[in-house]
Design a protein around this motif. Structure first.
Motif, PDB file in Angstrom:
ATOM      1  N   SER A 161       0.812  -1.215   0.000  1.00 33.75           N
ATOM      2  CA  SER A 161       0.000   0.000   0.000  1.00 33.75           C
ATOM      3  C   SER A 161       0.845   1.265   0.000  1.00 33.75           C
ATOM      4  CB  SER A 161      -0.906   0.015   1.234  1.00 33.75           C
ATOM      5  OG  SER A 161      -0.123   0.022   2.414  1.00 33.75           O
ATOM      6  N   MET A 162       0.168   2.372  -0.339  1.00 31.90           N
ATOM      7  CA  MET A 162       0.800   3.696  -0.344  1.00 31.90           C
ATOM      8  C   MET A 162      -0.126   4.666   0.381  1.00 31.90           C
ATOM      9  SD  MET A 162       2.472   3.707  -4.154  1.00 31.90           S
ATOM     10  CE  MET A 162       3.717   4.923  -3.732  1.00 31.90           C
ATOM     11  N   LEU A 163       0.400   5.834   0.704  1.00 31.97           N
ATOM     12  CA  LEU A 163      -0.370   6.850   1.419  1.00 31.97           C
ATOM     13  C   LEU A 163      -0.651   8.034   0.510  1.00 31.97           C
ATOM     14  CD1 LEU A 163       1.540   6.802   4.837  1.00 31.97           C
ATOM     15  CD2 LEU A 163      -0.619   5.678   4.271  1.00 31.97           C
ATOM     16  N   ALA A 164      -1.910   8.466   0.460  1.00 36.31           N
ATOM     17  CA  ALA A 164      -2.328   9.564  -0.406  1.00 36.31           C
ATOM     18  C   ALA A 164      -3.262  10.490   0.372  1.00 36.31           C
ATOM     19  CB  ALA A 164      -3.030   9.022  -1.648  1.00 36.31           C
ATOM     20  N   ILE A 165      -3.603  11.616  -0.237  1.00 36.31           N
ATOM     21  CA  ILE A 165      -4.461  12.626   0.397  1.00 36.31           C
ATOM     22  C   ILE A 165      -5.645  12.910  -0.523  1.00 36.31           C
ATOM     23  CG2 ILE A 165      -4.586  15.008   1.240  1.00 36.31           C
ATOM     24  CD1 ILE A 165      -1.568  14.850   1.768  1.00 36.31           C
ATOM     25  N   MET A 166      -6.836  12.953   0.043  1.00 35.40           N
ATOM     26  CA  MET A 166      -8.025  13.254  -0.749  1.00 35.40           C
ATOM     27  C   MET A 166      -7.964  14.698  -1.256  1.00 35.40           C
ATOM     28  SD  MET A 166      -9.284  10.308  -0.607  1.00 35.40           S
ATOM     29  CE  MET A 166     -10.752  10.602  -1.594  1.00 35.40           C
ATOM     30  N   ALA A 167      -8.366  14.896  -2.486  1.00 29.88           N
ATOM     31  CA  ALA A 167      -8.200  16.205  -3.131  1.00 29.88           C
ATOM     32  C   ALA A 167      -9.201  17.255  -2.654  1.00 29.88           C
ATOM     33  CB  ALA A 167      -8.308  16.050  -4.646  1.00 29.88           C
ATOM     34  N   LYS A 168     -10.363  16.841  -2.179  1.00 32.53           N
ATOM     35  CA  LYS A 168     -11.429  17.816  -1.916  1.00 32.53           C
ATOM     36  C   LYS A 168     -11.627  18.144  -0.437  1.00 32.53           C
ATOM     37  CE  LYS A 168     -13.841  16.937  -6.237  1.00 32.53           C
ATOM     38  NZ  LYS A 168     -15.100  16.596  -6.920  1.00 32.53           N
ATOM     39  N   ILE A 169     -10.714  17.679   0.424  1.00 29.93           N
ATOM     40  CA  ILE A 169     -10.805  18.074   1.833  1.00 29.93           C
ATOM     41  C   ILE A 169     -10.202  19.468   1.985  1.00 29.93           C
ATOM     42  CG2 ILE A 169     -10.755  15.696   2.665  1.00 29.93           C
ATOM     43  CD1 ILE A 169      -7.816  16.088   3.403  1.00 29.93           C
ATOM     44  N   PRO A 170     -10.530  20.193   3.055  1.00 32.61           N
ATOM     45  CA  PRO A 170     -10.003  21.554   3.239  1.00 32.61           C
ATOM     46  C   PRO A 170      -8.477  21.591   3.268  1.00 32.61           C
ATOM     47  CG  PRO A 170     -11.805  21.133   4.766  1.00 32.61           C
ATOM     48  CD  PRO A 170     -11.491  19.824   4.107  1.00 32.61           C
ATOM     49  N   LYS A 171      -7.925  22.737   2.919  1.00 37.32           N
ATOM     50  CA  LYS A 171      -6.483  22.915   2.809  1.00 37.32           C
ATOM     51  C   LYS A 171      -5.759  22.595   4.112  1.00 37.32           C
ATOM     52  CE  LYS A 171      -2.929  24.464   0.338  1.00 37.32           C
ATOM     53  NZ  LYS A 171      -2.503  23.843  -0.926  1.00 37.32           N
ATOM     54  N   ASP A 172      -6.338  23.006   5.253  1.00 35.28           N
ATOM     55  CA  ASP A 172      -5.657  22.763   6.525  1.00 35.28           C
ATOM     56  C   ASP A 172      -5.576  21.265   6.825  1.00 35.28           C
ATOM     57  OD1 ASP A 172      -8.428  22.670   6.890  1.00 35.28           O
ATOM     58  OD2 ASP A 172      -8.269  23.176   9.017  1.00 35.28           O
ATOM     59  N   ARG A 173      -6.593  20.512   6.406  1.00 38.04           N
ATOM     60  CA  ARG A 173      -6.559  19.050   6.594  1.00 38.04           C
ATOM     61  C   ARG A 173      -5.580  18.396   5.627  1.00 38.04           C
ATOM     62  NH1 ARG A 173     -12.349  16.523   6.637  1.00 38.04           N
ATOM     63  NH2 ARG A 173     -11.106  14.686   7.208  1.00 38.04           N
ATOM     64  N   GLN A 174      -5.464  18.938   4.444  1.00 38.12           N
ATOM     65  CA  GLN A 174      -4.448  18.423   3.510  1.00 38.12           C
ATOM     66  C   GLN A 174      -3.051  18.608   4.091  1.00 38.12           C
ATOM     67  OE1 GLN A 174      -5.072  20.413  -0.222  1.00 38.12           O
ATOM     68  NE2 GLN A 174      -6.924  19.252  -0.729  1.00 38.12           N
ATOM     69  N   ASN A 175      -2.803  19.774   4.669  1.00 40.47           N
ATOM     70  CA  ASN A 175      -1.493  20.042   5.260  1.00 40.47           C
ATOM     71  C   ASN A 175      -1.223  19.119   6.449  1.00 40.47           C
ATOM     72  OD1 ASN A 175      -0.944  22.090   3.422  1.00 40.47           O
ATOM     73  ND2 ASN A 175      -1.781  23.695   4.728  1.00 40.47           N
TER      74      ASN A 175
END
Length: 325
Positions: free
Chosen positions: A204-218
């Motif tokens: 597996s790999m780790l990724a970030i959902m594109a449509k969550i708020p910017k602060d959660r992406q960070n």
């Protein structure tokens, strides 16, 4: 491809940057699509070849895995035993599972110089090199009669640990389980080569959902950076049996000591230089099932290998066009 996950290039180069050159290239490459980075490696594994050292000694084979698929055939012939007109032991039981059949067959295709698909989702199963691998697998079962499909209750792994087969392809993550289950000395080695040596990577790999708020992406990026850091990876590898994902983790003194105490694990780490990304076709929703059915046709159904590969290629092209176009 559908824009569901975030491109990580800016984050990887920003104030919370990571050294992408430290990651094992074959593991990191899975995270790229169309030149952009979408995920970092985390729990990664490779297939390795397990063998029954006691059985090898019994039939006069060297205490090592076969280097090539041609040698694999020769070893399998020596390991196969026929008693009273019935085959009681074979060289190899073929993996038939939904989540396993495609993985090991990919390794064979790569060794013969073939491809499942390229990074643009062009399906290449029906090319001559891939068909050679399919023919070889089919011949192991039907022509040479030195392999069986692992269709029993415990699958191919059960055939190996119950000593009905002398060799077994398994994940590096199965090392502890197999050694515990086996009532014989277990050896491990690289996947066989043929015209080249290449190994498919899994896990597996780790990724970030594109449509969550910017602060959660960070925040998610900080989490990914922590989980893929050298110290975290060294700890995770020792607890889980998965592979180190970076050069710094591989060379860390704690990891070096761990490998010296676990030489079978070191074999898997040494094989990392031959890993390559999963075939793009595996991310088509039906991809693993199409290849599972393909392996079944080759080892149970007695379907002509060229025909079986042609049908699988056509099915994957159809499914790709329906899902992504």
């Amino acid at each position: 491809k559908e824009g569901a996950i975030l491109a990580l290039d800016d984050l990887a180069k920003g104030k919370d940057s990571v050294n992408l050159k430290d990651f094992i290239p074959g593991l990191l490459q899975d995270g790229y699509y169309n030149g952009k980075l979408y995920a970092l490696p985390f729990a990664r594994s490779t297939p390795i070849l397990y063998y029954n050292r006691d059985m090898f000694k019994e039939v006069g084979l060297p205490d090592r895995v076969p280097e090539t698929w041609d040698e694999f055939l020769e070893f399998s012939k020596k390991l196969t035993k026929v008693e009273g007109g019935k085959t009681t032991r074979v060289g190899y039981a073929v993996q038939m599972g939904t989540t396993t059949a495609h993985w090991y067959f990919q390794g064979m295709i790569y060794a013969f110089g073939g491809e499942v698909s390229d990074e643009k989702f062009n399906i290449l199963l029906d090319k001559p090199e891939a068909i050679k691998a399919a023919q070889f697998l089919s011949d192991l079962v039907f022509k040479h009669q030195v392999a069986i499909p692992g269709t029993g209750a415990d699958g191919a792994q059960g055939e190996f640990t119950n000593q009905r087969s002398g060799m077994h392809f398994g994940s590096t993550g199965s090392l502890v389980t197999i050694v515990k289950a086996a009532k014989f000395n277990v050896g491990v080695g690289f996947m066989p080569a043929q015209v080249r040596r290449q190994v498919p990577v899994g896990g597996s790999m780790l990724a970030i959902m594109a449509k969550i708020p910017k602060d959660r992406q960070n925040a998610a990026w900080k989490f990914i950076k922590y989980m893929t850091s050298k110290d975290s990876n060294v700890y995770f590898v020792q607890q889980s049996g998965y592979m180190p994902i970076s050069t710094s983790a591989t060379n860390d003194p704690v990891m070096v000591e761990f490998m010296s105490k676990n030489p079978n694990f070191k074999v898997a780490v040494d094989q990392l230089k031959y890993v390559r990304p999963q075939a793009s076709a595996m991310s088509i929703p039906t991809g693993t099932e199409v290849l599972r059915a393909l392996v079944e046709k080759l080892t149970v159904g007695k379907v002509d290998p060229a025909q079986a590969m042609k049908e699988a290629a056509e099915q994957l092209r159809k499914d790709y066009n329906e899902q992504f176009k």
